[in-house]
Scaffold this motif. Structure first.
Motif, short mmCIF file in Angstrom:
data_model
loop_
_atom_site.label_atom_id
_atom_site.label_comp_id
_atom_site.label_asym_id
_atom_site.label_seq_id
_atom_site.Cartn_x
_atom_site.Cartn_y
_atom_site.Cartn_z
N GLU A 63 0.74 -1.18 0.17
CA GLU A 63 0.19 -0.07 -0.10
C GLU A 63 0.79 1.21 -0.04
N LEU A 64 2.13 1.13 -0.29
CA LEU A 64 3.02 2.17 -0.39
C LEU A 64 2.68 3.19 -1.66
N LYS A 104 8.12 14.78 0.60
CA LYS A 104 7.05 14.03 1.14
C LYS A 104 7.24 12.62 0.94
N SER A 105 7.46 12.37 -0.38
CA SER A 105 7.61 10.84 -0.82
C SER A 105 8.71 10.29 -0.01
N HIS A 136 7.30 3.90 5.95
CA HIS A 136 6.43 2.83 5.52
C HIS A 136 7.14 1.72 4.49
N ALA A 183 -2.22 9.33 -2.49
CA ALA A 183 -2.93 10.06 -1.46
C ALA A 183 -2.43 11.32 -1.17
N GLU A 184 -1.24 11.17 -0.70
CA GLU A 184 -0.55 12.33 0.01
C GLU A 184 -0.28 13.35 -1.07
N ILE A 210 7.51 9.17 3.55
CA ILE A 210 6.43 8.09 3.29
C ILE A 210 7.26 6.85 3.08
N ASP A 232 -0.41 3.67 -2.84
CA ASP A 232 -1.41 4.34 -2.29
C ASP A 232 -1.38 5.57 -1.41
N LYS A 233 -0.25 5.11 -0.38
CA LYS A 233 -0.11 6.21 0.19
C LYS A 233 0.52 7.51 -0.48
#
Length: 110
Positions: A43-44, A72-73, A80, A50-51, A76, A46-47
């Motif tokens: 689900e990386l 930001k990436s 994660h 979304a972000e 994440i 997906d995060k």
């Protein structure tokens, strides 16, 4: 072929659309079907989608190419994991850091 890459120069980044770039100026990861599945199941993506309001998806090309979004990436990615494949996570983090250092981008060709 599923590919995640980072151009090492701005010139290479501008040539990505044409496919006329020197391979020596592109760091990349070619994902096997298994690695691709592990990445999705974590689900990386997906995060990140979304972000950062991205659309990294099957049959979609997408990039993260602003300094703010790359930071930001990276956050994440570092916070994660991909449980079944930590090495893949480390490789993607390395590409993200290269993109920040070279002021380029992180590209997903799925």
């Amino acid at each position: 072929m599923k590919l995640i890459c980072t151009p090492l120069t701005l010139e290479t980044m501008n040539l990505l659309d044409t496919g006329d770039y020197p391979n020596s100026l592109l760091e990349s990861i070619s994902l096997t079907n298994g690695e691709y599945q592990q990445l999705w199941e974590s689900e990386l993506i997906d995060k990140i989608n979304a972000e950062l309001e991205k659309m990294i998806d099957d049959y979609e090309d997408e990039s993260i190419n602003t300094h703010e979004d790359l930071k930001k990436s990276l956050y994440i990615l570092e916070n994660h994991s991909i449980p079944e494949n930590q090495e893949l996570a480390r490789k993607i983090i390395k590409l993200n850091k290269l993109a920040i250092d070279n002021n380029t981008g992180l590209y997903f060709f799925f």
